[in-house]
Design a protein around this motif. Sequence first.
Motif, PDB file in Angstrom:
ATOM      1  N   HIS A 169      63.227  18.881 102.871  1.00 33.10           N
ATOM      2  CA  HIS A 169      61.913  18.691 102.267  1.00 33.10           C
ATOM      3  C   HIS A 169      62.041  18.044 100.897  1.00 33.10           C
ATOM      4  CE1 HIS A 169      57.784  19.431 100.988  1.00 33.10           C
ATOM      5  NE2 HIS A 169      58.273  19.978  99.892  1.00 33.10           N
ATOM      6  N   PHE A 170      62.980  18.513 100.086  1.00 29.66           N
ATOM      7  CA  PHE A 170      63.150  17.953  98.744  1.00 29.66           C
ATOM      8  C   PHE A 170      63.601  16.499  98.821  1.00 29.66           C
ATOM      9  CE2 PHE A 170      65.848  17.014  95.043  1.00 29.66           C
ATOM     10  CZ  PHE A 170      64.941  17.247  94.021  1.00 29.66           C
ATOM     11  N   VAL A 171      64.568  16.223  99.693  1.00 31.34           N
ATOM     12  CA  VAL A 171      65.116  14.865  99.787  1.00 31.34           C
ATOM     13  C   VAL A 171      64.094  13.900 100.380  1.00 31.34           C
ATOM     14  CG1 VAL A 171      66.904  13.448 100.851  1.00 31.34           C
ATOM     15  CG2 VAL A 171      67.493  15.677  99.917  1.00 31.34           C
ATOM     16  N   ASP A 172      63.444  14.297 101.459  1.00 31.18           N
ATOM     17  CA  ASP A 172      62.519  13.392 102.140  1.00 31.18           C
ATOM     18  C   ASP A 172      61.175  13.267 101.433  1.00 31.18           C
ATOM     19  OD1 ASP A 172      64.461  13.006 103.999  1.00 31.18           O
ATOM     20  OD2 ASP A 172      63.485  14.124 105.612  1.00 31.18           O
ATOM     21  N   SER A 173      60.622  14.390 100.998  1.00 35.64           N
ATOM     22  CA  SER A 173      59.271  14.379 100.440  1.00 35.64           C
ATOM     23  C   SER A 173      59.256  14.186  98.925  1.00 35.64           C
ATOM     24  CB  SER A 173      58.539  15.679 100.804  1.00 35.64           C
ATOM     25  OG  SER A 173      58.431  15.803 102.208  1.00 35.64           O
ATOM     26  N   VAL A 174      59.994  15.027  98.208  1.00 38.45           N
ATOM     27  CA  VAL A 174      59.949  14.961  96.744  1.00 38.45           C
ATOM     28  C   VAL A 174      60.596  13.671  96.248  1.00 38.45           C
ATOM     29  CG1 VAL A 174      60.648  16.069  94.592  1.00 38.45           C
ATOM     30  CG2 VAL A 174      59.946  17.465  96.559  1.00 38.45           C
ATOM     31  N   ILE A 175      61.794  13.357  96.749  1.00 42.45           N
ATOM     32  CA  ILE A 175      62.475  12.145  96.297  1.00 42.45           C
ATOM     33  C   ILE A 175      61.994  10.925  97.094  1.00 42.45           C
ATOM     34  CG2 ILE A 175      64.693  10.970  96.082  1.00 42.45           C
ATOM     35  CD1 ILE A 175      66.005  13.640  95.612  1.00 42.45           C
ATOM     36  N   GLY A 176      62.166  10.974  98.421  1.00 39.55           N
ATOM     37  CA  GLY A 176      61.887   9.802  99.242  1.00 39.55           C
ATOM     38  C   GLY A 176      60.458   9.302  99.149  1.00 39.55           C
ATOM     39  N   ASP A 177      59.490  10.180  99.357  1.00 40.37           N
ATOM     40  CA  ASP A 177      58.083   9.750  99.337  1.00 40.37           C
ATOM     41  C   ASP A 177      57.667   9.238  97.962  1.00 40.37           C
ATOM     42  OD1 ASP A 177      58.014  10.492 101.945  1.00 40.37           O
ATOM     43  OD2 ASP A 177      56.708  12.228 101.680  1.00 40.37           O
ATOM     44  N   ASN A 178      58.097   9.913  96.898  1.00 44.69           N
ATOM     45  CA  ASN A 178      57.721   9.479  95.552  1.00 44.69           C
ATOM     46  C   ASN A 178      58.315   8.123  95.204  1.00 44.69           C
ATOM     47  OD1 ASN A 178      56.059  11.645  94.832  1.00 44.69           O
ATOM     48  ND2 ASN A 178      57.800  12.908  94.230  1.00 44.69           N
TER      49      ASN A 178
END
Length: 312
Positions: free
Chosen positions: A42-51
């Motif tokens: 979740h952190f890698v895909d959403s917090v980092i990747g999406d941002n």
Amino acid sequence: MTVTDSVNDRPVPDLVVPGHRARLILLSVLAGAAIAALWSFHFVDSVIGDNVANTLLGHDAKGTAITGVVAGAVFAFVSGLAGTFTACNVAAFGALVPLVHHGDSWRDRLRATLRPLGHLAIGMIAVSGVYGAAGALLGERLPQLSTATVGDGLPVRLIQSSVVFGIIGLVFIWLGLAALRLLPDPLARLERRHPHVRLVVLGALVGGFLIGRPYPLFHKLFAYAAEVHNPLYGAAVFILQSLGNILVMAVLFTVMTLAARDRFARWQSARPGRLAAVTAVAFLVAGTFTFLYWDVRLPAMFGYGWYPTAGW
């Protein structure tokens, strides 16, 4: 295992087998297992990747439709950049480090860094291009675009992820054990004729990440390529996405190699067996993480078995 001298294009002597191989394997496996337990998708895909993707594109990457082939190409490269910092990507570049040898001048060091990156890219482009073309032709007939589930709600596309990453993880583990001379090296004979084959194979494995990873932005691009139904376009955008996926790591790798000069090369050669140990650890940690995360932890999320998971 034969390693190629990237500056002079000739093989260097076979790796010396390190001592304490059992301890080395145990610690590497424990490290890979710990990373698999602690890793937060979740952190890698959403917090980092999406941002990252939202910032570079200037709009909601997930919610905004792709409106044309040029926009699709831009989305491909940006989504690749957004998916840079995955454990698999970091692990692959970690495995690349021991294969690079350094020259005396900065030009030699730069050439020694860019050449292996170039051979890595060849393998990666070959796999991602072929899969992109196949995806554009086959579309929803591929499991990665399927919306079906099996059993207790396990998506079919995640079964593909488990199979692909499970195979990649086992290949990494085999290469790690081969570096310790505990298993035959499958690339040794071929490497005598084609010195850079190990780097090309490693690149193909990196390209294989695209086949397995269920990152939502990758899935969105895949669906658009299938909608366009042009195999050349599918190949092109998948290649762009793969290049974006390794760009940041490649730049960091180059900067670190140039800044370190020949310190790492001297450290590797200071003790017999150290190069083999570094190579083995890189592959074993990467392989253990990849296999346990995708083939033990992922099924456990859907009620198939159990794996310890950090609560974040």
